[in-house]
Design an enzyme around this catalytic site. Sequence first.
Site, PDB file in Angstrom:
ATOM      1  CB  ALA A 185      31.095  48.655  44.782  1.00 35.58           C
ATOM      2  CB  ALA A 186      36.423  47.465  45.297  1.00 30.75           C
ATOM      3  CB  SER A 189      35.202  52.248  37.198  1.00 30.45           C
ATOM      4  OG  SER A 189      35.051  50.841  37.078  1.00 30.45           O
ATOM      5  CE  LYS A 190      31.447  46.713  35.901  1.00 32.16           C
ATOM      6  NZ  LYS A 190      32.876  46.570  36.268  1.00 32.16           N
ATOM      7  CG  ASP A 216      34.902  45.120  47.469  1.00 30.04           C
ATOM      8  OD1 ASP A 216      34.532  44.905  46.299  1.00 30.04           O
ATOM      9  OD2 ASP A 216      35.902  44.592  47.971  1.00 30.04           O
ATOM     10  CG  ASP A 281      31.384  43.387  37.745  1.00 27.86           C
ATOM     11  OD1 ASP A 281      31.201  42.710  36.723  1.00 27.86           O
ATOM     12  OD2 ASP A 281      32.464  43.933  38.011  1.00 27.86           O
ATOM     13  CB  CYS A 334      35.940  40.785  33.620  1.00 26.51           C
ATOM     14  SG  CYS A 334      36.747  40.444  35.190  1.00 26.51           S
TER      15      CYS A 334
END
Length: 854
Positions: A185-186, A189-190, A216, A281, A334
């Site tokens: 999660a870190a 923002s999401k 995280d 993510d 990303c």
Amino acid sequence: MGGRRGSRTQRKHFKQSRENVWKRPKTESSSDPNNPAWQPFATQNPSFDEYYKEQRIVSPEEWDAFMEMLRKPLPAAFRINATSQFCEDIRSQLANDFMKSLQAEAIEGGDLEPIKPLPWYPDNLAWQSNFSRMQLRKNQTLERFHEFLKLETEIGNISRQEAVSMVPPLFLDVRPDHFVLDVCAAPGSKTFQLLEIIYHSAKGRFLPDGMVLANDLDVQRCNLLIHQTKRMCTANLIVTNHEGQHFPGCRSHKNISNGSETTNNLEQSITQLLFDRVLCDVPCSGDGTLRKAPDIWRKWNGGMGNGLHCLQIHIAMQGLSLLKVGGRMVYSTCSMNPVENEAVVAEILRRCGGSVELVDVSNELPQLIRRPGLTKWKVRDKGVWLPSYKDARKLQRNGIVPSMFPSGKNYADLTNNNQKSENGESVNAEDVVQPDDTISSIDDLEEEVSDLPLQRCMRIVPHDQNTGAFFIAVLHKVSHLPAIPDKSATSQGKLSTRSELYENLSDQATEEINGLEVSSVDGADEKILEVASKAEENISEMALEAADEKVSEETSEVDEKISEVALEADLVDDEPAGGAPESNSSEAADKKTDSAKTGEKRKLQIQSKWKGVDPVLFFQDETIINSIKTFYGIDESFPFTGHLVTRNKDANHVKRIYYVSKSVKDVLDLNFRVGQQLKITSVGLKMFERQSSREGSSAPCSFRISSEGLPVILPYITKQILYASPADFKHLLQYKSIKFADFVDADFGQKAADLMLGCCVIVLREDHIQADALAIAIGCWKGRSSLSVMVTAMDCQELLERLSARMETEKNGTLAPESLGVLDKKQDMSGENGTPLEDHNVEAMKIQDTNASE
């Protein structure tokens, strides 16, 4: 003592004879030709060009436009908090004020493009601007816009976030009653975005039925995550600190199938931690962020993605095991590397068989320009292109695994000869490429093509909509995961003896799962991966180490790991899924020699609290709870029982009491039943704080309402609450403390004097705002002769400016473009020990001490 004297001597000699190379004269860099001035980061890398040209992520005709955009700075993007009561005002101000004024600047200067809403984000809640920080200081209009962004971000009305980073949560299809897991999660923002969606879709309920569990691996990044999400002021969030690939399932062994008539719904609903939505993510090489992190240009190499591939698979598989049947998981990176993207998704689909399908979301967010996923790609290792795993075997590349390739084939037929490779595997001598037998032309090698529907994946490239690069895949779980993973996917680079061990562990896990009660069938997926898939993970980490040493920081010797997994399999009946919290301790030798003692030790570790983390305990002191209820006249409809938690096991010295939603309460209750497998770093909304000043200790109630918890409990307060006129409310913010006789409204001053000593709530009296809905309120302290504001001076000034602007515009009969904002609700959700009081608490104590001396 000798050591201490030596250290002083060393410091003395260092000062005398060592030059401080970090402090250079300011003119040195410009005057000395050997020390040229600082140059910006290079925005080119020949290896990068060669790699992605060969992967064909864009067509040759687009390559120049693609590279040109990668070399440009990334536009700033931000998102309006949809749950803010001033969401409409902020959106209107952006569209009617800043957008027009910046457009005028663009026409005059010719070098600025005005801000604009992102066309694909719903309800014009996300915006993008195309100027740098230097440009923001260029003229007064941009400077005003910059200050606006900083202020609203600090308050929590907007969140700065890269545009493509906003995409994955939108494809999760989150609803207000969903349990959502954000595995990695870190910086948060999401997570903030997911909470926004849950609250916004709840449409005015007390608190949503759903919750977000943000996890995280890194403790410091968890603190960053807490700092990011605290502006949301939510009771529906839990922050944990675990490895994503080993996130515990918290499966309770209580048999609720027998006597289900007398078992309450709570017991039935939380026998295992399963989620309706999972966001994966995962950690990646990050070359999609080149525009905002140009230092990646010089660091980038073709092997970065290879080293993360196995870890990404394991995290994604663990996420799927924790996903409910019928749930949706989004896998995203990303990165532009197909080894981290399509190869991972393809391996997930192969392992899961037909239990997981790749969702076609091409009809969702139609204005978002995206490219289909790749179906063919190559792997590059140490300067050599490898179109298939067959070529990797020929070259004896131990860091390459079959799942990196489009077909995922293992080519086991190459192991017929007795020749051994470096890792002990059999290789056909005729197929081994000698050192002087180089592969000069990639066209001479057979290229693989995946037969899976990978075109349903999404690739976002920078030059389509002036963004960063991103990869997204949406997965739907249609049934439970298969008991035994695909053999071709579980035999990557293992010895035959290890393969047998893996199969034995898989069979053992399957037998245990078949013996589970029907009520806990959802636990099968997580248990399979916990026992069987963990063996493969530990073995494949050997290849991971060969590819990238940084990725294998927490790995150990493969044989020791396999022995540990075998012991865990023996103890699986006694140990809840997810393993003991102290699973990375240095007790490996004892575990091997005495399995019974190991099982006993693991039980003790699970039952004990996590080291360095304050415990999470339900607050059950009825005396304090009743005093709070009585003092503030809290309505009985407010759910108190079981919703209060604290981080201090000594009830007599509790400083803060946190409030949690029902969904979070259920998870905490489950965590207690399974031995506190979750390492919780933050939970709940700070609701009450103990008064520690002299006057506070003599007040009828020793706890005051915190500023972040006030909006939740405000509709239920019937005592210690007053409604102030705009003039008196403004004076309170301006002067911080006012004597009762000095209020403009004498009746209000008398009512304030009649309040009991202690904390009270002052609400801005406005005819068009209901007190129980969008009321603007602040916490105050009622002293013996005055009323004092209990927020920081900065917060008072910010709110005062907003109130003044509203009053002025209302005189003119127009709606204020910048409406009155919410107080900065800075939330401290950390542990009881080691975390200082917030600034507004310090300010409040100063005010209370002043009142006490009156």
